[in-house]
Design a protein around this motif. Structure first.
Motif, PDB file in Angstrom:
ATOM      1  N   ASP A   1       0.845  -1.136   0.046  1.00  0.00           N
ATOM      2  CA  ASP A   1       0.122  -0.073  -0.005  1.00  0.00           C
ATOM      3  C   ASP A   1       1.014   1.258   0.002  1.00  0.00           C
ATOM      4  OD1 ASP A   1       0.964   0.152   2.619  1.00  0.00           O
ATOM      5  OD2 ASP A   1      -0.893  -0.087   3.710  1.00  0.00           O
TER       6      ASP A   1
ATOM      7  N   ASP B   1       5.263   2.778  12.943  1.00  0.00           N
ATOM      8  CA  ASP B   1       5.393   3.772  11.715  1.00  0.00           C
ATOM      9  C   ASP B   1       6.873   4.265  11.471  1.00  0.00           C
ATOM     10  OD1 ASP B   1       2.689   3.291  10.821  1.00  0.00           O
ATOM     11  OD2 ASP B   1       2.070   4.933  12.085  1.00  0.00           O
TER      12      ASP B   1
ATOM     13  N   SER C   1       9.552   6.972  10.515  1.00  0.00           N
ATOM     14  CA  SER C   1       9.455   8.262  10.440  1.00  0.00           C
ATOM     15  C   SER C   1      10.845   8.818  10.436  1.00  0.00           C
ATOM     16  CB  SER C   1       8.740   8.926  11.654  1.00  0.00           C
ATOM     17  OG  SER C   1       9.611   8.705  12.808  1.00  0.00           O
TER      18      SER C   1
ATOM     19  N   SER D   1       3.140   2.144   2.180  1.00  0.00           N
ATOM     20  CA  SER D   1       3.641   2.621   3.763  1.00  0.00           C
ATOM     21  C   SER D   1       4.724   1.983   3.963  1.00  0.00           C
ATOM     22  CB  SER D   1       2.390   2.440   4.739  1.00  0.00           C
ATOM     23  OG  SER D   1       2.410   0.622   4.786  1.00  0.00           O
ATOM     24  N   SER D   2       5.553   2.572   5.087  1.00  0.00           N
ATOM     25  CA  SER D   2       6.691   1.875   5.559  1.00  0.00           C
ATOM     26  C   SER D   2       6.757   1.905   6.805  1.00  0.00           C
ATOM     27  CB  SER D   2       8.015   2.954   4.921  1.00  0.00           C
ATOM     28  OG  SER D   2       9.218   2.469   5.737  1.00  0.00           O
ATOM     29  N   SER D   3       7.202   0.919   7.578  1.00  0.00           N
ATOM     30  CA  SER D   3       6.919   0.662   9.104  1.00  0.00           C
ATOM     31  C   SER D   3       7.994  -0.428   9.714  1.00  0.00           C
ATOM     32  CB  SER D   3       5.635   0.389   9.477  1.00  0.00           C
ATOM     33  OG  SER D   3       5.102  -1.075   8.801  1.00  0.00           O
TER      34      SER D   3
END
Length: 285
Positions: free
Chosen positions: A129, A143, A145, A131-133
């Motif tokens: 999707d 998450d 950051s 996202s990166s985590s």
């Protein structure tokens, strides 16, 4: 009625005991009232934050924790001790993505002692999707950051909705971290589908098709990789093959660069891996 001296003595002893108990109760009540009055006037002098972490994966700092506490409107400095709910602060910190455990206790010098244990990520995920985590060993998601960066195995193409598969990825990431020779060898893991988990090594020129990782241990598959590196690659060269597959039972299948790939044997994810005979290696022609 006449009382002898012994009975009179016992009566006075009983009266003395009662008076002692009464005085003790009065002292306790007075102490509690005095303590409450003192506590009501106690003001938090500062928040003392201690972060417990693994140095090799250190990203959480007391300054970062304090910053988040202030943003949440829970700074205790200057607040009366009896008006500050340290339990709510502890609950907030325990719910944080990057904290595994927190405790918050007021000390006798009016300092709020905050102890937090940094979460330890074992893998970073770039999901389908976008996202990166990060994930820790028990599957807690963090998450990603700009606040921190952790050097852990990288997984690309992960479907976050597939929680069972994520557990398998965590198991593989833990295995890689626990084996130092693999930790430096693996650059990334590319998830094509359930039966084609691709390891991208730091040795350029080829990738490793690790197959399905939901069954059994990883010992035999990594043993196959070591075997072909020791007995085949030194003779053929690092650029001979573009893909080395260890997904099949008893076989290592390698496809030559710019050549037609060899026919692939039937694969069942239920088959247990066993160390192959090096003579069984199939090479694409």
């Amino acid at each position: 009625m006449k009382l002898n001296k012994e009975k009179i003595k016992q009566i006075f002893i009983g009266i003395g005991k009662c008076l002692s108990i009464l005085l003790l109760l009065v002292a306790i009540v007075a102490g509690v009232l005095w303590g409450n009055n003192v506590a009501a006037e106690r003001v938090c002098q500062k928040m003392e934050i201690t972060v417990h972490r693994v140095d090799t994966l250190a990203f959480l700092t007391p300054e970062l924790v304090l910053s988040d506490i202030i943003k949440a409107g829970m700074d205790a400095k200057g607040v009366k001790v009896d008006e500050y709910n340290s339990y709510d602060l502890q609950k907030m910190l325990n719910n944080s993505d990057y904290i595994e455990e927190a405790s918050c206790v007021f000390l006798s010098n009016n300092v709020l002692n905050v102890n937090v244990k940094q979460i330890i990520p074992v893998m970073r995920v770039f999901a389908t999707d976008g996202s990166s985590s990060y994930y820790n060993a028990i599957g807690k998601r963090i998450d990603a950051s700009l606040k921190f960066h952790v050097d852990v195995p990288l997984f690309v193409g992960v479907n976050l909705a597939d929680t069972a598969a994520i557990s398998d990825y965590i198991r593989l990431a833990n295995y890689i971290i626990e084996h130092k020779e693999l930790y430096g060898y693996v650059t990334a893991i590319n998830v094509k589908d359930a039966d084609n988990v691709i390891i991208v090594p730091n040795v350029r020129g080829h990738v490793i098709n690790f197959g399905n990782i939901s069954h059994g241990s990883f010992d035999n598959k990594f043993a196959k990789i070591k075997q072909i590196y020791k007995e085949v690659i030194p003779h053929s060269g690092w650029w001979m093959y573009d893909t080395i597959s260890v997904k099949w039972k008893h076989q290592i299948v390698a496809s030559r660069r710019n050549y037609r790939k060899a026919p692939l044997p039937d694969f069942s994810s239920d088959e247990e891996d066993e160390a192959p005979d090096i003579a069984s290696i199939t090479i694409g022609e």
